[in-house]
Design a protein around this motif. Sequence first.
Motif, PDB file in Angstrom:
ATOM      1  N   ALA A 112      -0.183  61.529 -78.206  1.00 44.89           N
ATOM      2  CA  ALA A 112       0.882  62.072 -77.356  1.00 44.89           C
ATOM      3  C   ALA A 112       1.812  60.972 -76.869  1.00 44.89           C
ATOM      4  O   ALA A 112       3.033  61.166 -76.761  1.00 44.89           O
ATOM      5  CB  ALA A 112       0.277  62.818 -76.179  1.00 44.89           C
ATOM      6  N   VAL A 164      -0.793  66.596 -87.733  1.00 45.47           N
ATOM      7  CA  VAL A 164       0.151  66.108 -86.730  1.00 45.47           C
ATOM      8  C   VAL A 164       1.585  66.213 -87.242  1.00 45.47           C
ATOM      9  O   VAL A 164       1.863  65.831 -88.389  1.00 45.47           O
ATOM     10  CB  VAL A 164      -0.155  64.631 -86.358  1.00 45.47           C
ATOM     11  N   GLU A 165       2.471  66.714 -86.405  1.00 46.83           N
ATOM     12  CA  GLU A 165       3.898  66.739 -86.722  1.00 46.83           C
ATOM     13  C   GLU A 165       4.535  65.456 -86.228  1.00 46.83           C
ATOM     14  O   GLU A 165       4.349  65.060 -85.074  1.00 46.83           O
ATOM     15  CB  GLU A 165       4.578  67.932 -86.057  1.00 46.83           C
ATOM     16  N   THR A 166       5.299  64.803 -87.107  1.00 44.46           N
ATOM     17  CA  THR A 166       6.010  63.583 -86.738  1.00 44.46           C
ATOM     18  C   THR A 166       7.493  63.735 -87.082  1.00 44.46           C
ATOM     19  O   THR A 166       7.906  64.752 -87.635  1.00 44.46           O
ATOM     20  CB  THR A 166       5.432  62.361 -87.488  1.00 44.46           C
ATOM     21  N   ARG A 167       8.257  62.699 -86.793  1.00 43.25           N
ATOM     22  CA  ARG A 167       9.698  62.759 -87.044  1.00 43.25           C
ATOM     23  C   ARG A 167      10.070  62.211 -88.425  1.00 43.25           C
ATOM     24  O   ARG A 167      11.244  62.166 -88.767  1.00 43.25           O
ATOM     25  CB  ARG A 167      10.450  61.993 -85.949  1.00 43.25           C
ATOM     26  N   ARG A 216       6.817  64.372 -92.454  1.00 35.50           N
ATOM     27  CA  ARG A 216       6.878  64.943 -91.103  1.00 35.50           C
ATOM     28  C   ARG A 216       5.652  65.775 -90.758  1.00 35.50           C
ATOM     29  O   ARG A 216       5.572  66.340 -89.672  1.00 35.50           O
ATOM     30  CB  ARG A 216       8.131  65.807 -90.982  1.00 35.50           C
ATOM     31  N   TYR A 217       4.721  65.859 -91.676  1.00 34.19           N
ATOM     32  CA  TYR A 217       3.488  66.596 -91.426  1.00 34.19           C
ATOM     33  C   TYR A 217       2.346  65.732 -91.929  1.00 34.19           C
ATOM     34  O   TYR A 217       2.162  65.566 -93.129  1.00 34.19           O
ATOM     35  CB  TYR A 217       3.522  67.941 -92.158  1.00 34.19           C
ATOM     36  N   ARG A 238       4.573  60.365 -79.037  1.00 37.11           N
ATOM     37  CA  ARG A 238       5.463  61.526 -79.158  1.00 37.11           C
ATOM     38  C   ARG A 238       5.289  62.263 -80.492  1.00 37.11           C
ATOM     39  O   ARG A 238       6.246  62.743 -81.108  1.00 37.11           O
ATOM     40  CB  ARG A 238       6.919  61.127 -78.950  1.00 37.11           C
ATOM     41  N   ALA A 239       4.042  62.344 -80.936  1.00 40.43           N
ATOM     42  CA  ALA A 239       3.704  63.166 -82.095  1.00 40.43           C
ATOM     43  C   ALA A 239       3.016  64.428 -81.588  1.00 40.43           C
ATOM     44  O   ALA A 239       2.360  64.406 -80.538  1.00 40.43           O
ATOM     45  CB  ALA A 239       2.793  62.409 -83.046  1.00 40.43           C
ATOM     46  N   ASN A 240       3.165  65.515 -82.320  1.00 40.89           N
ATOM     47  CA  ASN A 240       2.629  66.803 -81.886  1.00 40.89           C
ATOM     48  C   ASN A 240       1.420  67.188 -82.725  1.00 40.89           C
ATOM     49  O   ASN A 240       1.518  67.302 -83.939  1.00 40.89           O
ATOM     50  CB  ASN A 240       3.707  67.888 -82.000  1.00 40.89           C
ATOM     51  N   VAL A 241       0.277  67.397 -82.056  1.00 40.39           N
ATOM     52  CA  VAL A 241      -0.947  67.784 -82.757  1.00 40.39           C
ATOM     53  C   VAL A 241      -0.912  69.284 -83.023  1.00 40.39           C
ATOM     54  O   VAL A 241      -0.772  70.095 -82.110  1.00 40.39           O
ATOM     55  CB  VAL A 241      -2.195  67.425 -81.934  1.00 40.39           C
ATOM     56  N   VAL A 242      -1.036  69.652 -84.311  1.00 38.94           N
ATOM     57  CA  VAL A 242      -1.005  71.064 -84.705  1.00 38.94           C
ATOM     58  C   VAL A 242      -2.403  71.667 -84.664  1.00 38.94           C
ATOM     59  O   VAL A 242      -2.602  72.771 -84.165  1.00 38.94           O
ATOM     60  CB  VAL A 242      -0.392  71.227 -86.116  1.00 38.94           C
TER      61      VAL A 242
END
Length: 406
Positions: A349, A378-381, A326-327, A352-356
């Motif tokens: 984006a 990047v944070e993922t599911r 997830r990271y 739907r992944a979040n860039v840290v």
Amino acid sequence: MTELVGLAEVRAARELLAGVTRTTPLEPSRPLSAAFGGPVWLKCENVQRAGSYKVRGAYVRISRLSAAERERGVVAASAGNHAQGVALAAGLVGTHATVFMPVNAPLPKVAATKGYGAQVELVGNTVDESLVAAQTFAERTGAILIHPFDHPDVIAGQGTVALEILEQCPDVRTIVTGVGGGGLISGMAVAAKALRPDVRLIGVQAAGAAAYPPSLAAGEPVRLPAFSTIADGIAVGRPGEITFNHVRKLVDEIVTVSEEDISRALLMLLERGKQVVEPAGAVGVAALLAGTVQVATPVVAVLSGGNIDPLLMLRVIEHGLAAAGRYLRVTVRCSDRPGQLASLLSEIAEHRANVVDVEHQRANPHLRLGEVEVALSVETRGVEHSDTLISALRASGYQVVFAADR
């Protein structure tokens, strides 16, 4: 051959602890219960007084000292939990405690030990080295050494955890707990095997500090040449003489878990169980999550301590996220032209992944002229989501590079 502690001694210890320690809760774990198809419970010693089960054995040992012995004071060695247990117990009994801790002991544990009134001395890089210093101090001053695990009173005190488990979960079939020197599992095995011989006792060690497997194979305590783990509470280089005999005779199995397994367990306990647990306290859950053990339900996993350094917690959470997929940390190589970074981030984006964080680099000798390197966190599911994102970036012409590829 060292005589084993008996059930009567564990029950006597429980009487001594009445009004001193708390009966810690037994909480259900839905994720683990679903995974094992039956009830899995968490014995929450992380919310015990002083943050771990250690106060049980420490108080039993210290409370049985004579007036003359109490006058001389007590001394102990610990990475943190035994230190706090001894400091608290000494204050309750009315004696002075000196505690030797490794120089790299977590600062919150050092501060808490001092807060309970103990004098702290930072000596050595491991608990084993601190224990040598504590033994020398005891010989020089006459202070009574309160061993972290290898004493009948300490083992009897720790065994009261099992008495509570058997009352809270009468149909328990498997108990899983972390193992360092072996005091907790020895005491628990005494109580559990006397009252319920069918209950299976499984001990878990960190793979980087696992002294019991080679010791059991050799038939005697064996000292590890070196050891290292984030689970400082069970980082013990050699089993005790007394505890080794208990484990060899009463414990059904000893297994090991990796640092990644521990990180994943800590993350699950925090996210799903709402439990703040230190690495040593989570190894039982780590073994269950990793599938290291085959168990019959109902299962009880002991969360033996909750004294975690906040800075370590931050690192562990990040490591746990990475271990769970997830990271994601990757480096993307692309052309160095206006708008390229914006396009890259937009594609991430869209999935739907979040860039840290982002690091933009041009000064890399491995890059071609007109090429730029973008390091991303990047944070993922999860693993599947991470794989999908990487495949999409490569399909769009980006060169995705991992550390192993460089």
